[in-house]
Design a protein around this motif. Structure first.
Motif, mmCIF file in Angstrom:
data_model
loop_
_atom_site.group_PDB
_atom_site.id
_atom_site.type_symbol
_atom_site.label_atom_id
_atom_site.label_comp_id
_atom_site.label_asym_id
_atom_site.label_seq_id
_atom_site.Cartn_x
_atom_site.Cartn_y
_atom_site.Cartn_z
ATOM 1 N N PHE A 76 64.340 20.218 25.174
ATOM 2 C CA PHE A 76 63.378 19.411 24.572
ATOM 3 C C PHE A 76 62.184 20.706 25.233
ATOM 4 N N ALA A 77 61.117 20.534 25.227
ATOM 5 C CA ALA A 77 59.940 21.266 25.308
ATOM 6 C C ALA A 77 58.804 19.985 26.134
ATOM 7 N N SER A 78 58.185 20.341 26.663
ATOM 8 C CA SER A 78 57.421 19.198 27.215
ATOM 9 C C SER A 78 56.009 19.736 28.195
ATOM 10 N N ASP A 79 54.941 19.268 28.325
ATOM 11 C CA ASP A 79 53.830 18.981 28.885
ATOM 12 C C ASP A 79 53.590 20.456 29.012
ATOM 13 N N TYR A 80 53.207 21.239 27.764
ATOM 14 C CA TYR A 80 53.025 22.828 27.427
ATOM 15 C C TYR A 80 51.557 22.591 26.137
ATOM 16 N N GLY A 81 50.693 21.120 26.495
ATOM 17 C CA GLY A 81 50.474 21.289 26.040
ATOM 18 C C GLY A 81 49.338 20.717 24.670
ATOM 19 N N GLY A 82 50.371 20.362 24.554
ATOM 20 C CA GLY A 82 50.915 19.292 22.880
ATOM 21 C C GLY A 82 52.089 18.436 22.369
ATOM 22 N N ASP A 83 52.504 17.973 21.490
ATOM 23 C CA ASP A 83 53.029 17.534 21.773
ATOM 24 C C ASP A 83 55.186 17.660 21.942
ATOM 25 N N LYS A 84 55.410 16.377 22.427
ATOM 26 C CA LYS A 84 57.045 16.762 23.019
ATOM 27 C C LYS A 84 57.387 17.785 21.936
ATOM 28 N N MET A 85 58.017 18.847 21.824
ATOM 29 C CA MET A 85 59.316 19.233 20.841
ATOM 30 C C MET A 85 60.623 19.238 21.215
ATOM 31 N N THR A 86 61.437 19.287 20.303
ATOM 32 C CA THR A 86 62.914 18.484 20.384
ATOM 33 C C THR A 86 64.066 19.323 19.513
ATOM 34 N N THR A 87 65.434 19.472 20.350
ATOM 35 C CA THR A 87 65.969 19.974 18.746
ATOM 36 C C THR A 87 67.458 19.049 19.558
ATOM 37 N N ALA A 88 68.565 18.635 18.656
ATOM 38 C CA ALA A 88 69.293 18.062 18.829
ATOM 39 C C ALA A 88 70.366 19.084 18.671
ATOM 40 N N ILE A 89 71.601 18.693 20.345
ATOM 41 C CA ILE A 89 72.771 19.626 20.279
ATOM 42 C C ILE A 89 73.876 18.496 19.229
ATOM 43 N N ILE A 90 75.189 19.507 18.997
ATOM 44 C CA ILE A 90 75.871 18.439 18.450
ATOM 45 C C ILE A 90 77.434 19.594 18.419
ATOM 46 N N ASN A 91 78.259 19.226 19.295
ATOM 47 C CA ASN A 91 79.257 19.576 20.335
ATOM 48 C C ASN A 91 80.613 19.599 19.004
ATOM 49 N N ASP A 92 81.531 20.106 19.246
ATOM 50 C CA ASP A 92 82.528 20.377 18.146
ATOM 51 C C ASP A 92 83.419 20.589 18.437
ATOM 52 N N GLY A 93 84.196 20.928 19.616
ATOM 53 C CA GLY A 93 85.333 21.453 20.459
ATOM 54 C C GLY A 93 85.422 22.554 21.959
ATOM 55 N N TRP A 94 86.268 22.387 22.103
ATOM 56 C CA TRP A 94 86.025 22.867 23.216
ATOM 57 C C TRP A 94 86.285 24.855 23.493
ATOM 58 N N ASN A 95 85.173 25.147 24.168
ATOM 59 C CA ASN A 95 85.157 26.980 23.779
ATOM 60 C C ASN A 95 84.593 27.636 22.764
ATOM 61 N N LYS A 96 83.851 26.047 21.620
ATOM 62 C CA LYS A 96 83.096 26.798 20.343
ATOM 63 C C LYS A 96 81.683 26.385 20.889
ATOM 64 N N TRP A 97 81.124 27.685 21.112
ATOM 65 C CA TRP A 97 79.569 28.093 21.873
ATOM 66 C C TRP A 97 79.124 28.402 20.841
ATOM 67 N N HIS A 98 77.506 27.207 20.332
ATOM 68 C CA HIS A 98 77.107 26.964 20.011
ATOM 69 C C HIS A 98 75.175 27.883 20.718
ATOM 70 N N GLN A 99 74.370 28.385 20.293
ATOM 71 C CA GLN A 99 73.048 28.223 20.378
ATOM 72 C C GLN A 99 72.426 27.324 19.525
ATOM 73 N N TRP A 100 71.222 27.341 20.663
ATOM 74 C CA TRP A 100 70.094 25.999 19.986
ATOM 75 C C TRP A 100 68.870 26.499 20.132
ATOM 76 N N VAL A 101 68.036 26.028 19.788
ATOM 77 C CA VAL A 101 66.944 27.259 19.229
ATOM 78 C C VAL A 101 65.228 26.572 19.119
ATOM 79 N N ILE A 102 64.330 26.067 19.584
ATOM 80 C CA ILE A 102 63.030 25.642 19.816
ATOM 81 C C ILE A 102 61.630 26.910 19.737
ATOM 82 N N LYS A 103 61.403 27.215 18.309
ATOM 83 C CA LYS A 103 60.551 28.177 18.432
ATOM 84 C C LYS A 103 58.596 27.940 18.165
#
Length: 620
Positions: A559-586
């Motif tokens: 999440f991103a907050s306290d920047y002058g706007g509404d809190k922004m979030t993205t959900a994270i879902i993991n699916d296995g050991w050593n299976k890396w995923h990148q999560w982004v808020i633009k």
């Protein structure tokens, strides 16, 4: 999904004194140095727990183009032991769970076949209906409601039954291990050593398993093993075995088994030091009971592999048939050189696991191990199998490996910011081992004024080959402090909630570099990790992070907050050991000169995973 296939590997003649390397679609002739002083009874083992299932699903094996029983191929190439795992009941609602469906019946059949070929047998009790390892030690369904004392009795009764069943068939295992990779105990939660009571429960479970074997082996001819993963972690081994042997007085076993995968478990020197220490400290023999290296980075089916270019870099050997052979040979030598001849052998984990539809790591999924097998994707034996003979061959000759190339280093720099060049560079040797050698850079311009790609040359002592660093200079600075956690701690981060569930991890597979923020607890937990960045220019920013883990959390958010706007979030879902995923808020539009970034984790008991490489950049 399109499947990548290797062209069938062609066997070629080994030229004495010469190491030849060929195109990716043909197997290279390899050389394997002998191991001086290797004991005649050295265990050259293979875990073949998947083999029966592969055969049932139509998998076939070939040696020099001739179809053969896989066990015959292994035996003819020098394998003298097999390892077979046993799951209590790998059937759920009438459906087999997959992963070889490795029950007692399959183990009995495969043990009989191996014994008929003169091989010895190690039985690996998981005490679970499915995979058991440091990240999961789930009770068999039949024992789900039993308390700690009942579970210890369950282990005794079940182990005794299996031993009696083997004896009734005239098959006596030569070694038995009580539990599989039990770093964090077994039969959770009762057997998880998170308290003094947990340690006592675990010790009693192990005690009863050992007793069950001894009670069915009056001649004491069967060796008994306790097995942990992370073979390079001496602190783990001392802590575990001090508790088991010194504090809880469980000492009626013969062998300490170690899992050691070079790309997950540290440097070879760490393995060597650990084996020498524990064999002396506890008066035990040691066996590397699981190891493997890749022969390619390609994939033989639709399932993402757990080994690839990053693991190749960490492991110290090229993903080639020669690299696989050299790495396993060197592990065998490390075991052979343990003080006082206490190193008695090595087991390769699943050299037979070729990609075969229906023989995946679990029901409905594929083979994540196919590029770590010792057969190609079509079942042809690789020349790396010859290591098991060549290391003991009196007619084999020693060839000193030399540097054949220096790997270029890739560095990212920023305009106006000093660029740090690597102090070492990867040197690839003629045996496809890779070592880091000190490098001296020439005419290095540390600060660049313009975006672009630059090259810096250097020299490495002992070779006339040029070292190269490729520098990609960008106009981008990560504004997160210690976002990669490479300081080895969680400094710069504020963590609130169940802080005991959060730690800095350095275990390969749980990290993308050297360290990461890791979480786990045996009860429901929640925490928020934040960092407030001030002095920002107003404008748009992009926030991202990488994660891996077992999944199953109630909710995880970046999440991103306290920047002058509404809190922004993205959900994270993991699916296995050593299976890396990148999560982004633009498009985080900062209007007040500051920004709070954070990771919010609401987890269930037993959830685990990692956060790494948290980055915040100004958008151009």
């Amino acid at each position: 999904m399109k499947k990548n296939k290797l062209v069938s590997l062609m066997l070629s003649t080994l030229m004495i004194g010469t190491i030849m390397f060929s195109a990716p679609n043909a197997e290279a002739a390899i050389h394997v140095n002998p191991i001086d002083g290797i004991r005649p009874d050295f265990i050259k083992g293979a875990d073949i727990s998947m083999l029966k299932e592969i055969e049932l699903k139509g998998g076939k094996f070939y040696d020099q183009g001739i179809e053969k029983d896989c066990l015959d191929i292994l035996q003819q190439h020098g394998i003298n032991w097999v390892r077979l795992r046993i799951w209590n009941n790998p059937i759920v609602n009438g459906v087999e769970v997959g992963g070889g469906n490795s029950d007692e019946a399959k183990a009995l059949e495969m043990a009989a076949r191996a014994k008929a070929k003169g091989m010895k047998v190690l039985i690996d009790f998981h005490y679970s209906d499915f995979w058991a390892d440091p990240g999961k030690q789930n009770k068999p369904a039949a024992w789900a409601n039993d308390n700690a004392q009942q579970l210890a009795d369950d282990i005794y009764q079940y182990t005794s039954k299996v031993m009696k069943d083997f004896a009734a068939e005239g098959i006596e295992p030569d070694m038995v291990q009580i539990g599989n990779e039990i770093n964090n105990g077994m039969l959770w939660p009762e057997g998880k050593p998170v308290s003094s009571e947990g340690y006592k429960n675990l010790a009693n479970m192990i005690r009863q398993g050992l007793k069950a074997v001894r009670d069915n082996d009056p001649d004491r001819s069967i060796k008994l093993m306790i097995h942990l993963a992370n073979g390079g972690d001496n602190g783990l081994y001392r802590s575990f075995f001090d508790s088991l042997i010194l504090e809880n007085k469980v000492n009626d076993f013969d062998v300490i088994g170690l899992s050691y995968y070079p790309f997950w478990h540290g440097k070879m020197e760490q393995l060597e030091s650990n084996m020498n220490d524990v064999s002396t400290r506890y008066n035990k023999d040691v066996v590397v009971v699981e190891t493997a290296l890749g022969f390619t980075n390609d994939n033989g089916d639709f399932q993402k592999n757990c080994y690839g270019p990053n693991e190749e870099r960490l492991g110290g050997y090229k993903s080639s048939v020669q690299g696989q052979a050299t790495g396993i040979r060197n592990i065998m030598e490390a075991v052979s050189k343990v003080n006082n001849k206490r190193g008695i052998g090595v087991f390769y984990w699943e050299p037979d696991w070729i990609p075969t539809p229906g023989a995946g790591w679990k029901h409905g999924e594929g083979d994540e191990w196919d590029n770590l097998a010792m057969f190609d994707f079509q079942g042809n034996a690789l020349e790396s199998l010859d290591i098991f003979k060549l290391v003991s061959d009196p007619n084999n000759h020693f060839v000193q490996a030399t540097v054949k190339e220096l790997e270029p280093a890739d560095v990212t720099g920023n305009i106006g910011v000093p660029t740090e060049l690597p102090k070492v560079i990867g040197a690839v040797y003629t045996d496809d081992s890779v070592k880091e050698l000190p490098v001296s850079w020439e005419n290095a311009k540390l600060v660049y004024d313009a975006v672009g790609n630059y090259r810096v040359s250097g020299t490495v002592l002992g070779t006339d080959q040029a070292a190269i660093t490729k520098i990609n200079v960008i106009n981008k600075v990560n504004l997160v402090k210690n976002g990669d956690f490479e300081t080895g701690d969680l400094s710069q981060w504020t963590i609130k909630g169940d802080v005991s569930a959060v730690n800095n991890s350095s275990s390969a597979g749980d990290v993308r570099g050297k360290s990461a923020m890791h979480y786990w607890a045996d009860k429901p937990f929640a925490f928020i990790a934040t960092q407030t960045i001030t002095g920002l220019k107003n404008g748009k920013y992009t926030l991202s992070c990488w994660t891996q883990g077992g999944g199953g959390e109630k909710a995880i958010q970046l999440f991103a907050s306290d920047y002058g706007g509404d809190k922004m979030t993205t959900a994270i879902i993991n699916d296995g050991w050593n299976k890396w995923h990148q999560w982004v808020i633009k498009d985080i539009h900062v209007t007040n000169g500051k920004l709070t970034i954070g990771l919010d984790n609401q987890a269930n008991a037993g959830n685990w995973g990692s956060f790494d490489d948290v980055e915040l950049y100004a958008e151009e």
